[in-house]
Design an enzyme around this catalytic site. Structure first.
Site, short mmCIF file in Angstrom:
data_model
loop_
_atom_site.label_atom_id
_atom_site.label_comp_id
_atom_site.label_asym_id
_atom_site.label_seq_id
_atom_site.Cartn_x
_atom_site.Cartn_y
_atom_site.Cartn_z
CD GLU A 1 27.73 33.34 25.99
OE1 GLU A 1 28.54 34.28 25.90
OE2 GLU A 1 27.75 32.50 26.91
CE LYS A 2 22.30 26.46 24.99
NZ LYS A 2 22.59 27.52 25.96
CB VAL B 1 24.27 33.09 15.68
CG1 VAL B 1 25.35 33.14 16.75
CG2 VAL B 1 24.76 32.31 14.47
CD GLU B 2 18.76 32.90 20.24
OE1 GLU B 2 18.93 34.08 20.62
OE2 GLU B 2 17.64 32.45 19.89
CB CYS B 3 25.27 36.95 19.44
SG CYS B 3 24.24 38.37 19.07
#
EC number: 3.4.17.-
Length: 794
Positions: free
Chosen positions: A268-269, A335-337
């Site tokens: 989430e980053k 994007v680390e989803c």
């Protein structure tokens, strides 16, 4: 396809013994490995049986079917492309383009969304597919209609289709890479336990920018010894080659690549380029941070508490986002989803897609000319023309420039460029070979809209150069480099001709065994004739490292080796030429004995340099000392110059003195991740002699018949065609279309030896203007035929 599933215990044992999959095994070792395999299967069998991907995730076949359906349903705004093929299985890599007039290249601001590079990280594939469907479904509503009208949107659901197949076929749901056969055994060597897959390359470590800092195949640190393998060479993987070709065509202004964190530590980053170790910022750091922060602020975390967070990329590893920034100026986001549950069930998957799509909408709105959803849409855009014709030119924003940038250029087809910037005042420089730099000071970029400027480059006058190089009356074979920003390199066999432009240029003439000429030449409009006389070089000092380093005092891990050398052996500060210099190092080599510099003539230090240090921070120096204690710097360089270059340093200021010579590399990083491969030196020489430009020109060198390139090119409405005749000759100069049909006869007559220039006005033999397009012009003279292409643009 053959598959070889190896248990984790087997791989661990092999690592301890230094055994790889390509090693030969003894009978004893084989039996021990077999026992470990049996034990590991018993231990991990329950986990292997349950390790399957939820069925809600698309297979490759499903992705392709949906993309085809989108193209068929919306042929006016959606077009499917194959941008390349996977490395091992040669699976097509699909991209879909969404824009109005999709069959026409309008060269609008382009945005890119990549769903997946790491095979196990499947959430991004689903998000990208959902974004495509959303835009096409609501194409007539705002802001979607505005997106389609103003922008060029590209989506690649998976850049790693063969790795994606490994996961969706449940061979190994923890698989990360493509399927390159690293040990060349014809078997796909994978391990269902994380970290042990011998085959495959992490394509997010294969990009050229900082590739050298990625993992080797067998990484000596950590448990994931194979999972982050950078590949055998930068840009080696076919997936990356196809991707590069797309980026070269489109020059994306923004890009997003979706990832998921298998450990949850990065979840989430949003990461942006870059501030390595918080001490090496990119020139666009603040602006990139504003884009990443805006994007992240739109995505609520899965827990419902707070939004995604934005951070600069801190490490150098040959990654997608840093490479795009270095190559094209793209503000690219990683994007680390999702959370550590990177393959959640359908309920969590759908929720993640919905939340992440808010970031996508924000970014696309940010790229619009005007957007009520994102008040700040600042961007500098415009068109570059050269002599009134749209052209490709480098666009430099002086306040956001770096020596390691690849030139950011306008589109060659229409001269348009797009550069997202924060509102403010900038110095803009447009640059193209053959034209004067156009410098715009205090260019204001407005907030809330695009700032559009028009730049017209003025051509430099054309100039032709005949250059002669000789020793006395004898012709000399030499390498001549003219210019620095746009250098021309000639290999002169006594003489050569060059079609160039008027101006002052640095010139370097080097011939083995002769004194080099290093100076500046002034070329005037029209024909220039320059001749240079090089004396044989007297060698004052030389070192080729073939007999070791006995004549040098050494500080640091310098080593004579032959893995990297200009010829034979060379000395490097990094072990074998493949290591990295140490943190805060101060390493050097120094001559043990002083060298007496002759009191007469010109004296030059010449050496072959292979240099790779951090730009602007870790310099390599050449220093001179009269006593071996007090040093004077005479040469300094840093950056990536990792092919051997011959360097020239004048020692004439030290004539008559005895000097010590020192080559020194220093680091100021304070972090091992900020050091680089370092410096390799070969063929160090001090020579003296004379090298002069002849003022009394002598034309006894063999002349050359040569057809020069036309100027300007492209052109409208006229261009100049030039040639030189070596002797009296029948000469014809004719223009043809690509079919070989005669368009215009420029000259067809007997001519005396000399230089000739003719202007073609774009009309045929009947006096009619010809159409835009490519034309060939051909000179037949002196028993030779020479042909070049030119482009007429109207």
């Amino acid at each position: 396809m053959l598959y070889n599933c190896v248990a984790g215990g087997h791989r661990s044992s092999a690592r301890k013994k230094g055994i790889t999959a390509s090693s030969g095994y003894t009978k004893e070792v084989t039996m021990k490995i077999a026992m470990k395999i049996i034990i590991c299967i018993m231990l991990f069998l329950p986990a292997l049986i349950s390790a399957t991907l939820p069925t809600c995730y698309y297979t490759y076949a499903k992705i392709y079917a949906l993309l085809q359906s989108h193209q068929q349903s919306h042929p006016d705004i959606a077009k499917l492309y194959i941008i390349g093929y996977s490395q091992q299985d040669h699976i097509p890599i699909y991209a879909i383009r969404i824009s109005d007039n999709v069959e026409i290249d309008e060269y609008e601001p382009a945005l890119l969304f990549v769903g997946q590079v790491h095979a196990e990280e499947v959430l991004g594939v689903q998000t990208t597919m959902a974004n495509i469907a959303e835009i096409l479904t609501y194409r007539y509503q705002q802001p979607y209609a505005q997106w389609i009208s103003q922008l060029d949107l590209w989506f690649i659901p998976t850049l790693n289709p063969e790795g994606h197949n490994v996961v969706t076929e449940n061979l190994d749901v923890s698989y990360r890479k493509n399927k390159r056969d690293n040990n060349n055994n014809g078997i796909f060597d994978f391990d269902p336990i994380t970290g042990g897959d011998i085959d495959g390359v992490d394509i997010n470590r294969n990009f050229a920018f900082n590739w050298v800092h990625g993992d080797t195949l067998y990484c000596p640190v950590g448990d994931e010894t194979y999972d982050y393998y950078r590949g055998p060479a930068p840009m080696s993987e076919s997936e990356i080659i196809g991707f590069q070709q797309l980026c070269e065509q489109r020059k994306f202004i923004y890009a997003v690549c979706w990832h998921s964190s298998r450990t949850g530590n990065l979840s989430e980053k949003v990461y942006y380029p870059f501030n390595w170790k918080y001490v090496r910022p990119s020139p666009d750091l603040n602006f990139a941070a504003s884009i990443a922060t805006g994007f992240a602020s739109q995505i609520i975390k899965q827990s419902g508490t707070g939004t995604y967070e934005a951070y600069p990329n801190l490490s150098r590893q040959g990654a997608f986002h840093d490479w795009l920034y270095q190559q094209y100026g793209t503000i690219a986001l990683l994007v680390e989803c999702g959370t550590s549950d990177i393959q959640p069930d359908s309920t969590v998957m759908v929720g993640t897609i919905q939340r992440c799509s808010n970031g996508v909408r924000w970014l696309i709105n940010r790229a619009l000319m005007f957007s009520s959803a994102v008040p700040s849409s600042s961007m500098l855009t415009g068109t570059v023309t050269a002599a009134g014709i749209p052209t490709e030119a480098e666009i430099i924003i002086q306040q956001h420039n770096a020596p390691w940038f690849r030139p950011r250029t306008s589109f060659p087809q229409n001269g348009k460029f797009y550069r997202p910037l924060a509102s403010g005042s900038y110095t803009v420089i447009a640059r193209k070979k053959g034209y004067y730099d156009k410098i715009i000071n205090n260019q204001i970029v407005n907030n809330g809209s695009w700032t559009n400027i028009q730049i017209n480059l003025e051509p430099k006058p054309p100039a032709t150069l005949r250059i002669g190089v000789r020793c006395g009356s004898e012709p000399v074979s030499a390498r001549v480099i003219i210019g620095d920003i746009f250098p021309d390199t000639l290999f002169v066999n006594g003489f050569a001709n060059l079609n160039t432009y008027a101006g002052d240029y640095p010139m370097q003439i080097y011939a083995l065994g002769y004194t080099p000429y290093i100076g500046t030449v002034n070329l005037t409009e029209g024909h220039n004739h320059l001749e240079f006389n090089l004396s044989p070089a007297t060698i004052v000092f030389s070192e080729d490292w073939e007999n070791g380093s006995f004549d040098w005092e050494i500080e640091g891990p310098w080593k004579v080796q032959n893995q990297i050398a200009a010829s034979g052996y060379a000395i490097t500060d990094s072990i074998g030429g493949y290591g990295f210099y140490a943190i805060n190092c101060n390493v050097w080599i120094k001559t043990i004995n002083p060298v007496l510099i002759p009191a007469t003539n010109q004296t030059w230090l010449i050496f072959d340099s292979h240099l790779y240090t951090e730009w602007n921070y870790d310099p390599c120096r050449v220093e001179i000392s009269p006593d071996g204690n007090n040093w004077q710097e005479i040469w300094l360089k840093s950056g990536q110059w990792d092919s051997f270059r011959k360097e020239f340093v004048s020692l004439s200021d030290f004539a008559g003195q005895s000097i010590y010579l020192r080559f020194r590399l220093t680091d100021s990083s304070n972090d091992i991740d900020l050091t680089d491969p370092g410096w390799t030196l070969d063929n160090i020489m001090i020579v003296c002699g004379t090298a002069t430009e002849n003022s009394d020109l002598n034309n006894d060198l063999t002349p050359l018949t040569l057809l020069y390139k036309n100027y300007p090119n492209p052109f409208n409405p006229e261009t100049t065609l030039s040639f030189t005749l070596a002797k009296n000759s029948r000469a014809t100069l004719k223009i043809y279309n690509p079919k070989g049909q005669l368009v215009k006869t420029i000259v067809d007559t007997d001519l005396a030896k000399g230089d000739y220039r003719y202007v073609w006005n774009g009309k045929d033999n009947g006096g009619h203007p010809v159409a835009s397009g490519v034309y060939l012009y051909s000179l037949v003279a002196d028993g030779k035929t020479q042909t070049h292409k030119m482009l007429l643009l109207k």
